[in-house]
Design a protein around this motif. Structure first.
Motif, PDB file in Angstrom:
ATOM      1  N   PRO A 163       0.795  -1.234   0.000  1.00 50.61           N
ATOM      2  CA  PRO A 163       0.000   0.000   0.000  1.00 50.61           C
ATOM      3  C   PRO A 163       0.826   1.282   0.000  1.00 50.61           C
ATOM      4  O   PRO A 163       0.297   2.368  -0.152  1.00 50.61           O
ATOM      5  CB  PRO A 163      -0.819  -0.111   1.287  1.00 50.61           C
ATOM      6  CG  PRO A 163       0.029  -0.941   2.194  1.00 50.61           C
ATOM      7  CD  PRO A 163       0.741  -1.912   1.296  1.00 50.61           C
ATOM      8  N   GLY A 164       2.152   1.155   0.157  1.00 46.36           N
ATOM      9  CA  GLY A 164       3.008   2.329   0.191  1.00 46.36           C
ATOM     10  C   GLY A 164       3.109   2.922   1.588  1.00 46.36           C
ATOM     11  O   GLY A 164       2.570   2.379   2.564  1.00 46.36           O
ATOM     12  N   PHE A 165       3.811   4.047   1.677  1.00 45.28           N
ATOM     13  CA  PHE A 165       4.100   4.710   2.946  1.00 45.28           C
ATOM     14  C   PHE A 165       4.334   6.173   2.603  1.00 45.28           C
ATOM     15  O   PHE A 165       5.020   6.482   1.628  1.00 45.28           O
ATOM     16  CB  PHE A 165       5.363   4.074   3.534  1.00 45.28           C
ATOM     17  CG  PHE A 165       5.815   4.640   4.840  1.00 45.28           C
ATOM     18  CD1 PHE A 165       5.258   4.202   6.025  1.00 45.28           C
ATOM     19  CD2 PHE A 165       6.822   5.592   4.886  1.00 45.28           C
ATOM     20  CE1 PHE A 165       5.694   4.707   7.247  1.00 45.28           C
ATOM     21  CE2 PHE A 165       7.267   6.102   6.097  1.00 45.28           C
ATOM     22  CZ  PHE A 165       6.697   5.652   7.282  1.00 45.28           C
ATOM     23  N   LEU A 166       3.763   7.095   3.385  1.00 44.20           N
ATOM     24  CA  LEU A 166       3.845   8.503   3.034  1.00 44.20           C
ATOM     25  C   LEU A 166       4.179   9.352   4.256  1.00 44.20           C
ATOM     26  O   LEU A 166       3.569   9.190   5.320  1.00 44.20           O
ATOM     27  CB  LEU A 166       2.502   8.958   2.449  1.00 44.20           C
ATOM     28  CG  LEU A 166       2.406  10.360   1.891  1.00 44.20           C
ATOM     29  CD1 LEU A 166       3.318  10.541   0.677  1.00 44.20           C
ATOM     30  CD2 LEU A 166       0.969  10.657   1.494  1.00 44.20           C
ATOM     31  N   VAL A 167       5.168  10.249   4.084  1.00 39.93           N
ATOM     32  CA  VAL A 167       5.549  11.189   5.141  1.00 39.93           C
ATOM     33  C   VAL A 167       5.413  12.604   4.588  1.00 39.93           C
ATOM     34  O   VAL A 167       5.937  12.904   3.515  1.00 39.93           O
ATOM     35  CB  VAL A 167       7.005  10.975   5.617  1.00 39.93           C
ATOM     36  CG1 VAL A 167       7.370  11.977   6.708  1.00 39.93           C
ATOM     37  CG2 VAL A 167       7.221   9.552   6.087  1.00 39.93           C
ATOM     38  N   LEU A 168       4.709  13.446   5.334  1.00 41.56           N
ATOM     39  CA  LEU A 168       4.605  14.863   5.000  1.00 41.56           C
ATOM     40  C   LEU A 168       5.369  15.645   6.055  1.00 41.56           C
ATOM     41  O   LEU A 168       5.039  15.573   7.240  1.00 41.56           O
ATOM     42  CB  LEU A 168       3.137  15.314   5.013  1.00 41.56           C
ATOM     43  CG  LEU A 168       2.140  14.535   4.176  1.00 41.56           C
ATOM     44  CD1 LEU A 168       0.729  15.057   4.419  1.00 41.56           C
ATOM     45  CD2 LEU A 168       2.500  14.597   2.705  1.00 41.56           C
ATOM     46  N   ASP A 169       6.410  16.363   5.649  1.00 38.46           N
ATOM     47  CA  ASP A 169       7.076  17.271   6.579  1.00 38.46           C
ATOM     48  C   ASP A 169       6.194  18.507   6.698  1.00 38.46           C
ATOM     49  O   ASP A 169       5.575  18.935   5.718  1.00 38.46           O
ATOM     50  CB  ASP A 169       8.467  17.645   6.075  1.00 38.46           C
ATOM     51  CG  ASP A 169       9.452  16.497   6.166  1.00 38.46           C
ATOM     52  OD1 ASP A 169       9.267  15.620   7.036  1.00 38.46           O
ATOM     53  OD2 ASP A 169      10.400  16.467   5.365  1.00 38.46           O
ATOM     54  N   ILE A 170       6.120  19.089   7.889  1.00 38.99           N
ATOM     55  CA  ILE A 170       5.207  20.197   8.152  1.00 38.99           C
ATOM     56  C   ILE A 170       5.978  21.422   8.626  1.00 38.99           C
ATOM     57  O   ILE A 170       6.858  21.322   9.483  1.00 38.99           O
ATOM     58  CB  ILE A 170       4.156  19.802   9.220  1.00 38.99           C
ATOM     59  CG1 ILE A 170       3.407  18.538   8.826  1.00 38.99           C
ATOM     60  CG2 ILE A 170       3.201  20.961   9.504  1.00 38.99           C
ATOM     61  CD1 ILE A 170       2.588  18.646   7.562  1.00 38.99           C
ATOM     62  N   ASP A 171       5.612  22.583   8.077  1.00 40.04           N
ATOM     63  CA  ASP A 171       6.217  23.855   8.449  1.00 40.04           C
ATOM     64  C   ASP A 171       5.141  24.935   8.305  1.00 40.04           C
ATOM     65  O   ASP A 171       3.990  24.626   8.037  1.00 40.04           O
ATOM     66  CB  ASP A 171       7.430  24.139   7.565  1.00 40.04           C
ATOM     67  CG  ASP A 171       8.445  25.052   8.234  1.00 40.04           C
ATOM     68  OD1 ASP A 171       8.166  25.586   9.324  1.00 40.04           O
ATOM     69  OD2 ASP A 171       9.529  25.241   7.656  1.00 40.04           O
TER      70      ASP A 171
END
Length: 148
Positions: A75-83
């Motif tokens: 299914p994949g893997f997702l990271v969102l960096d936040i600023d």
């Protein structure tokens, strides 16, 4: 930088609806291109990154990190960096009521994060707060279950 007329919360929901992830699905939700990065040292996964995306609530996603297995169903893997706009733990807890601490810094770097996670029907949703700036959300991780 891409400007997207969605809040961070809308983006999280919209991305979760795209599981299993693909390059095309993530690009469609975030209105930006994700490009495969050099992954010469990893034969298992394809790694994709993007240019920054600015959301309507002032949140900036400087980097989108998408990982998809090269072979087999995943299914994949997702990271969102936040600023950008600071999202506090109190704001997060007002939206997600069942958060548990799932990761803590080990004292090696100010970039290490305390992670708060909630299990969802599709997998685990995690939110990271860096030691460097512990009052503000630093990352969102969408880790779907592998239903094989």
């Amino acid at each position: 930088m891409t400007h997207l007329n969605m809040t961070l919360w809308q983006v999280v929901v919209a991305l979760a609806l795209q599981i299993p992830f693909s390059k095309q699905k993530v690009e469609a939700v975030l209105s930006t291109q994700v490009v495969e990065t050099e992954s010469q040292f990893n034969d298992l996964f394809r790694f994709y990154k993007s240019l920054p995306v600015k959301l309507s609530d002032g949140v900036i996603i400087p980097t989108i990190d998408l990982r998809i297995k090269r072979v087999g169903k995943d299914p994949g893997f997702l990271v969102l960096d936040i600023d950008g706009t600071c999202i506090t733990r109190e704001q997060l807890e007002a939206r997600y009521k069942h958060l548990k601490i799932t990761g803590t810094p080990r004292g090696h770097s100010l970039n290490e994060e305390t992670s708060y996670s909630q299990d969802m029907p599709w997998g685990r949703l995690s939110f990271g707060f860096k030691e460097r700036k512990p009052a503000c959300l630093a990352s969102v991780v969408i880790n779907p279950k592998n239903n094989d």
